[in-house]
Enzyme design. Sequence first.
Site, short mmCIF file in Angstrom:
data_model
loop_
_atom_site.label_atom_id
_atom_site.label_comp_id
_atom_site.label_asym_id
_atom_site.label_seq_id
_atom_site.Cartn_x
_atom_site.Cartn_y
_atom_site.Cartn_z
N ASP A 10 0.86 -1.17 0.00
CA ASP A 10 0.00 0.00 0.00
C ASP A 10 0.90 1.23 0.00
O ASP A 10 2.10 1.12 0.24
CB ASP A 10 -0.90 0.00 1.25
N GLY A 43 -3.23 8.52 -4.46
CA GLY A 43 -4.53 8.98 -4.96
C GLY A 43 -4.50 10.14 -5.93
O GLY A 43 -5.48 10.42 -6.61
N CYS A 73 -4.53 -1.59 -1.78
CA CYS A 73 -4.72 -0.17 -2.07
C CYS A 73 -5.73 -0.07 -3.20
O CYS A 73 -5.47 -0.58 -4.30
CB CYS A 73 -3.37 0.42 -2.48
N ASN A 74 -6.86 0.55 -2.93
CA ASN A 74 -7.91 0.67 -3.96
C ASN A 74 -7.43 1.47 -5.16
O ASN A 74 -7.76 1.16 -6.31
CB ASN A 74 -9.14 1.36 -3.38
N THR A 75 -6.65 2.51 -4.89
CA THR A 75 -6.18 3.39 -5.97
C THR A 75 -5.32 2.60 -6.95
O THR A 75 -5.51 2.67 -8.17
CB THR A 75 -5.35 4.55 -5.38
N CYS A 181 -11.04 3.28 0.33
CA CYS A 181 -9.60 3.51 0.46
C CYS A 181 -9.20 2.78 1.74
O CYS A 181 -9.90 2.89 2.76
CB CYS A 181 -9.29 5.00 0.58
N THR A 182 -8.10 2.04 1.70
CA THR A 182 -7.78 1.19 2.84
C THR A 182 -7.33 1.98 4.08
O THR A 182 -7.25 1.42 5.17
CB THR A 182 -6.69 0.16 2.45
N HIS A 183 -7.05 3.26 3.90
CA HIS A 183 -6.74 4.09 5.07
C HIS A 183 -8.00 4.42 5.89
O HIS A 183 -7.91 4.68 7.09
CB HIS A 183 -6.11 5.42 4.64
N1 DGL Z 1 -4.73 3.36 0.73
C1 DGL Z 1 -4.88 3.68 -0.62
C2 DGL Z 1 -6.22 3.29 -1.21
O1 DGL Z 1 -6.80 2.33 -0.79
C3 DGL Z 1 -4.25 4.91 -1.21
C4 DGL Z 1 -4.24 6.18 -0.47
C5 DGL Z 1 -3.36 7.19 -1.18
O2 DGL Z 1 -2.16 6.99 -1.16
O3 DGL Z 1 -3.88 8.14 -1.76
O4 DGL Z 1 -6.71 3.92 -2.11
#
Ligand code: DGL
Length: 251
Positions: A10, A43, A73-75, A181-183
Amino acid sequence: MDKRPIGILDSGIGGISILNKVEKLLPHENYVYYADSINNPYGNKTKEELIKIIDRIMLVFLRENVKLVIIACNTASTQVITYLRKQYQEFLFVAVEPAIKVAYDYHKEKNTLVMATPGTIRSERLMELDKKYHQKKRTLLACDGLAELIEKDDLEKIPIYLENLFKNIEKDSIEVVVLGCTHYPFIEKEITKALGHEVIFVDGSNGVAKRTKYLLEKNHIENTQNSEGRLSFLLTDSSKEKIITKYLNSI
Ligand code: DGL
């Protein structure tokens, strides 16, 4: 019996929300978690920039001899998974994506808010999911800078950020929130507070854990050792150790 580790990546600490679920389901596996905090946020990056960054991480995973890669990481998943599957056929991949299908399957009639990074919101994959799984009402919301605040542990800035973010949506009518988003799973409490009422949260972590288990079994590459697996970290910013410890096993 296959002791090779599972690689998880991620743009920092977000993927810990995935790791927590995967480890719970597959405690005997070994894991290598790659936190690319130095390149956070993903992102706001273009697909080409993401490919360059993630190519380098794949080289590390090749060196680490991983048997399966989780793009936590979804992005990155929504933008580069097709490229990765083609380019690195030696790996099995599991990718997280905004849990729009879960929201559709279980909450079709509910008013749903999808929160994700700008890169995820504008991705073709998200458009596809949005078109395919039709709910009564769905709002897509790009949360520019939110993952960065979480990554920096700047939690005191989050209430005001969310207040501004939600200014133009009908907060009272939101029933389901897709954490794309995984955050974001780390700030469920703050999101609930900013919306002013309880909502149902959904994210892709359970799906990733189940898919990982399925692929290991299908390919007969589970680690069947009796003891608990090893977890190691590769950090591009060593100052993140503290926040990783804070979130490890937290949810
Ligand atoms: N944690 C990431 C996600 O799931 C990316 C966050 C980022 O770096 O913008 O999209």
